[in-house]
Design an enzyme around this catalytic site. Structure first.
Site, PDB file in Angstrom:
ATOM      1  N   ARG A   1      12.621 -11.068  11.796  1.00 43.10           N
ATOM      2  CA  ARG A   1      12.172  -9.831  10.336  1.00 43.10           C
ATOM      3  C   ARG A   1      13.137  -9.993   9.275  1.00 43.10           C
ATOM      4  O   ARG A   1      12.920  -9.342   8.403  1.00 43.10           O
ATOM      5  CB  ARG A   1      11.974  -8.513  11.044  1.00 43.10           C
TER       6      ARG A   1
ATOM      7  N   TYR B   1      -1.330  -4.632 -13.460  1.00 47.14           N
ATOM      8  CA  TYR B   1      -2.289  -4.994 -12.410  1.00 47.14           C
ATOM      9  C   TYR B   1      -2.596  -3.715 -11.682  1.00 47.14           C
ATOM     10  O   TYR B   1      -1.569  -3.064 -11.421  1.00 47.14           O
ATOM     11  CB  TYR B   1      -1.341  -5.945 -11.671  1.00 47.14           C
TER      12      TYR B   1
ATOM     13  N   ASP C   1       6.236  -9.015 -13.924  1.00 49.72           N
ATOM     14  CA  ASP C   1       5.546  -9.562 -12.996  1.00 49.72           C
ATOM     15  C   ASP C   1       4.818 -11.074 -13.532  1.00 49.72           C
ATOM     16  O   ASP C   1       4.213 -10.672 -14.763  1.00 49.72           O
ATOM     17  CB  ASP C   1       4.070  -8.703 -12.680  1.00 49.72           C
TER      18      ASP C   1
HETATM   19  C1  LIG Z   1      -2.869 -10.456  -7.245  1.00 49.14           C
HETATM   20  C2  LIG Z   1      -1.501  -9.806  -8.245  1.00 49.14           C
HETATM   21  C3  LIG Z   1      -0.532  -9.132  -7.565  1.00 49.14           C
HETATM   22  C4  LIG Z   1      -0.948  -8.794  -5.958  1.00 49.14           C
HETATM   23  O1  LIG Z   1      -0.453  -9.776  -5.205  1.00 49.14           O
HETATM   24  P1  LIG Z   1      -1.123  -9.879  -3.762  1.00 49.14           P
HETATM   25  O2  LIG Z   1      -0.671 -11.177  -3.364  1.00 49.14           O
HETATM   26  O3  LIG Z   1      -2.709  -9.646  -3.754  1.00 49.14           O
HETATM   27  O4  LIG Z   1      -0.500  -8.576  -3.038  1.00 49.14           O
HETATM   28  C5  LIG Z   1       0.224  -8.546  -8.333  1.00 49.14           C
HETATM   29  N1  LIG Z   1       0.238  -8.817  -9.590  1.00 49.14           N
HETATM   30  C6  LIG Z   1      -0.595  -9.723 -10.282  1.00 49.14           C
HETATM   31  C7  LIG Z   1      -0.509 -10.098 -11.713  1.00 49.14           C
HETATM   32  C8  LIG Z   1      -1.667 -10.018  -9.403  1.00 49.14           C
HETATM   33  O5  LIG Z   1      -2.509 -10.913 -10.136  1.00 49.14           O
END
Ligand SMILES: *Cc1c(COP(=O)(O)O)cnc(C)c1O
Length: 376
Positions: A41, A92, A163
């Site tokens: 982990r 998101y 992000d």
């Molecule tokens: C899909 C997505 C996420 C979340 O990711 P997961 O792998 O589905 O948990 C976060 N930010 C953006 C911009 C996404 O497209």
């Protein structure tokens, strides 16, 4: 090494006669005592290979997670109770939903902003704990001035997170633009084949890295080693996949703009797109996500909204090569009427988001054109 070469060569085992060329798929939950790894982990040999690649691409150190949301949660959960978080209204939906859930229990205090209004974002940063950013935004594909926003946040003592899922480090490197932390959903472009979930936190700052590793271990949101292997396998071809998908996206955006049944195309690569110049100054390409609207103009009248939604659903139901499905970043073209989900207050009802894949662009166009012709 330039990034396309880093993609192919980083994270491989040390060279030597008889050494494996590929990272080992390590399936051990524990390690003999006395070394740097103790338990599954906290550490895994296959994650480390993936972390080496993503860290090298973004210009920092990477920490791998079980999903993009696990990575996002690890960053946000490291904030103190009641922390004010500046976040774009159209970020998101999972991030928004997570922050709303935490806010409902007094855990954080989200401050919603328009990512494209830099002065408003910076005003909201006064006294905040964290700034969350996405550019291009989802699904409106608007561009935020990341350099100015991250610098302004830093002047106010506020850490910034970007992000970078939509752009990938090949097109945009937020740490170089001034961000403190980058997060990715590796489920999307990094892995690229819609067959695995994963996430990554990247930073140059040891306090953020330690916080991310601690949360990964405490929450147990660990990436499986097979998943790490799949992402690693997928990431080797990111450059060629993205180049092809991006070229297809540009061509489809151009043709959609001229289509009589399409009302508005959003793609930062189009010269008259509001974010075109800014995107050109902070990105090395415009990506492979686009969206367009069909149906009558969304004038706020429910009837117009319903007609636009019905038109968009008709198009999505009629396509045969592209797939009507959520998610993005795979080799196959996916599209969906985004407002189907109900969330995202800013999304027009007739908006279709397309994750453009690497198919032959003429096949994609014939498919779209045929589906759109049903609206004529
Ligand atoms: C899909 C997505 C996420 C979340 O990711 P997961 O792998 O589905 O948990 C976060 N930010 C953006 C911009 C996404 O497209």
């Amino acid at each position: 090494m330039r990034l396309p070469t880093v993609l192919v060569h980083a994270g491989r085992p040390a060279p030597g006669p008889g050494a494996p060329v590929n990272a080992v798929l390590s399936v051990s939950s524990t390690y003999r005592s006395g070394g740097t790894r103790a338990y599954g982990r906290d550490s895994n040999v296959t994650w480390e290979a993936l972390e080496n690649v993503v860290g090298a691409l973004e210009g920092g150190e990477a920490v791998a997670f079980a999903s993009g949301m696990a990575a996002i949660a690890a960053v946000i959960e490291s904030l103190p109770p009641g922390a004010p978080v500046v976040v774009p209204g159209d970020s998101y939906n999972g991030t928004r939903h997570f922050l709303d859930d935490l806010a409902s229990r007094g855990r954080v205090a989200p401050r919603l902003v328009d990512a494209c209004d830099t002065p408003a974002v910076l005003a909201a940063c006064e006294g905040a704990s964290l700034l969350w950013m996405e550019s291009p935004t989802n699904p409106l594909l608007r561009i935020a001035d990341l350099r100015a926003i991250c610098a302004g946040a830093r002047e106010r003592g506020v850490a910034s997170v970007v992000d970078n899922t939509f752009s990938t480090p090949l097109l945009q490197r937020p740490l170089e633009l001034g961000a403190d932390v980058v997060v990715h959903s590796a489920t999307k472009y990094l892995s690229g084949h819609s067959d695995v979930l994963g996430g990554v936190v990247v930073s140059r700052d040891s306090s953020w890295l330690d916080a991310a590793r601690l949360r990964r271990s405490l929450h147990g949101a660990v990436l499986g080693s097979f998943e790490a292997f799949l992402i690693l396998r997928g990431i080797r071809t990111l450059d060629v996949r993205l180049a092809r998908a991006q070229g297809n996206a540009m061509e489809l955006a151009r043709r959609l703009t001229a289509h009589p049944c399409v009302r508005r195309v959003r793609y930062p690569g189009l010269p008259d797109d509001a974010g075109h110049l800014l995107a050109g100054s902070q990105m090395e390409g415009f990506g492979a996500m686009l969206s367009f609207e069909v149906g009558p103009p969304d004038d706020g009248e429910p009837a117009a909204g319903e007609a636009a939604a019905a038109a968009a659903e008709r198009v999505c139901a009629a396509i045969r090569i592209a797939t009507d499905a959520t998610s993005l970043g795979g080799v196959e073209t996916l599209m969906e009427r985004r407002k189907r989900w109900g969330w995202e207050d800013l999304t027009p009802p007739g908006l279709i988001r397309v994750s453009v894949g690497i198919e032959d662009v003429e096949d994609l166009w014939e498919d779209l054109d045929e589906a759109l012709s049903l609206l004529a």
